[in-house]
Design an enzyme around this catalytic site. Sequence first.
Site, PDB file in Angstrom:
ATOM      1  N   GLU A  20      80.755   4.088 110.444  1.00  0.00           N
ATOM      2  CA  GLU A  20      80.301   2.390 110.347  1.00  0.00           C
ATOM      3  C   GLU A  20      81.155   1.612 110.928  1.00  0.00           C
ATOM      4  O   GLU A  20      80.515   0.905 112.011  1.00  0.00           O
ATOM      5  CB  GLU A  20      80.461   2.309 108.814  1.00  0.00           C
ATOM      6  CG  GLU A  20      79.847   2.583 107.903  1.00  0.00           C
ATOM      7  CD  GLU A  20      80.390   3.879 106.963  1.00  0.00           C
ATOM      8  OE1 GLU A  20      81.709   4.526 107.445  1.00  0.00           O
ATOM      9  OE2 GLU A  20      79.446   4.523 106.398  1.00  0.00           O
ATOM     10  N   ARG A  39      84.115  18.435 107.312  1.00  0.00           N
ATOM     11  CA  ARG A  39      84.216  16.997 107.827  1.00  0.00           C
ATOM     12  C   ARG A  39      85.369  16.698 106.835  1.00  0.00           C
ATOM     13  O   ARG A  39      85.488  15.589 108.029  1.00  0.00           O
ATOM     14  CB  ARG A  39      82.695  17.225 106.698  1.00  0.00           C
ATOM     15  CG  ARG A  39      82.459  15.000 105.887  1.00  0.00           C
ATOM     16  CD  ARG A  39      82.547  14.175 107.333  1.00  0.00           C
ATOM     17  NE  ARG A  39      82.042  12.948 106.555  1.00  0.00           N
ATOM     18  CZ  ARG A  39      80.846  11.820 107.439  1.00  0.00           C
ATOM     19  NH1 ARG A  39      80.824  12.360 108.668  1.00  0.00           N
ATOM     20  NH2 ARG A  39      81.190  10.886 107.349  1.00  0.00           N
ATOM     21  N   ASN A  71      74.722  11.499 109.524  1.00  0.00           N
ATOM     22  CA  ASN A  71      74.366  10.497 110.272  1.00  0.00           C
ATOM     23  C   ASN A  71      73.119  11.324 111.463  1.00  0.00           C
ATOM     24  O   ASN A  71      74.039  12.290 111.714  1.00  0.00           O
ATOM     25  CB  ASN A  71      74.716   9.809 110.510  1.00  0.00           C
ATOM     26  CG  ASN A  71      74.183   9.010 112.326  1.00  0.00           C
ATOM     27  OD1 ASN A  71      72.882   9.088 112.050  1.00  0.00           O
ATOM     28  ND2 ASN A  71      74.695   8.202 112.795  1.00  0.00           N
TER      29      ASN A  71
END
Length: 389
Positions: free
Chosen positions: A64, A251, A319
Amino acid sequence: MNNTLFALLYTLAVGGAWLLSLPFLLLFSFKEKYRRSIPARFFLWRNPPLPEGRVWFHACSFGETRALKPLLEAFEKDAALTVTTQTGCDEGKKLLETVRYLPFEPLLWFWVRPQKALVVMEAELWFLLFYLAKRKGAKTLLVNARISDRSYPRYQKFAWLYRRIFAHIDEVFAQSEADKKRLEALGARRVTVTGNVKLANLPEASRRYEKPGGLVVTAASTHEGEEEGVVAAFVAFRRRHPDAKLLVVPRHPERFGKVAALVARQAREAGLSFSRWSEGRSLAADIVVVDAMGELVNLYAVSDIVVLGGAFAPVGGHNPAEVIPFGCRLVSGTKIFNQRAMFDAVEGPLFCELSELEAALERALEAPPLRLKTPVSLAPILEGVRDVV
């Protein structure tokens, strides 16, 4: 109930939760992942208020924060940023000088200063954040707003609270028409569909690596329960494509060691060479675990096929748009409930279950590269902020 009384009662409720959680917060603050964020957010340690009169941007984490880059650049002299996580803070400091952690809600009473505007990314819907910013004169905007299929029923259960929150938000910029309808049902006003902000600033490689010979498959942003199946599928795929290489990029940094041990064992059993990126920054081995942050986009630049994690396990997906500039084929799991709007905005992804991944890799060889359906314009958001700057 008037707004002031509700705000005081709300503060008492979340303040009580804060007091009860203090022992756990102190314990977790010793973990590397939270060593900076917990003291700053829950105890205001080395976390002074933002300077007054700024355009205050807020984002949760790394993705973000990165997506805010074009907006931060547009208001660079006036911009200030708050974040929630350490990865978000590290990324924010690459983009802007004035970066802070967002304090836990009850502490905002002592921390918030008058600002020109508050621009909040996505689902950071904290009542006191908007209430206090608005009370001190800021125009309030929620950008890239989304409510996923999976989370919408939970939002509906607390619709009474979200109506209170949206009463203090002047403008909302939603990712899709479906998001707009859900947001309006929860009380949002002046909702404009602008598409996904994360698609407005597609990434570029920060480093250039030499592409290994043969086909390069990158398993990106993998989660618990995904790596073993991905490696097994690749081993089977490699029997028909002996020059193929696999890059595994977990991740979460705290899982690097565990994933490396798991993948090393599988590689050994398959008679394939293995290495860890941290041991030599080399892509020469048949299978490489990339145990470093910030390298994923650089690896896309040398990849032919990307297997995007977070959607084979019930995480909700990641994403896909970062793949677009590099001409890669994309394979994803089917559990994309948190990224459905992102996937709706791109053309060319292949979907499969983990047990079907070997066949999907074969299909990817003939598939077109991932591409964007339509561009995204930031103009309505920029106009909304410039009204008060």
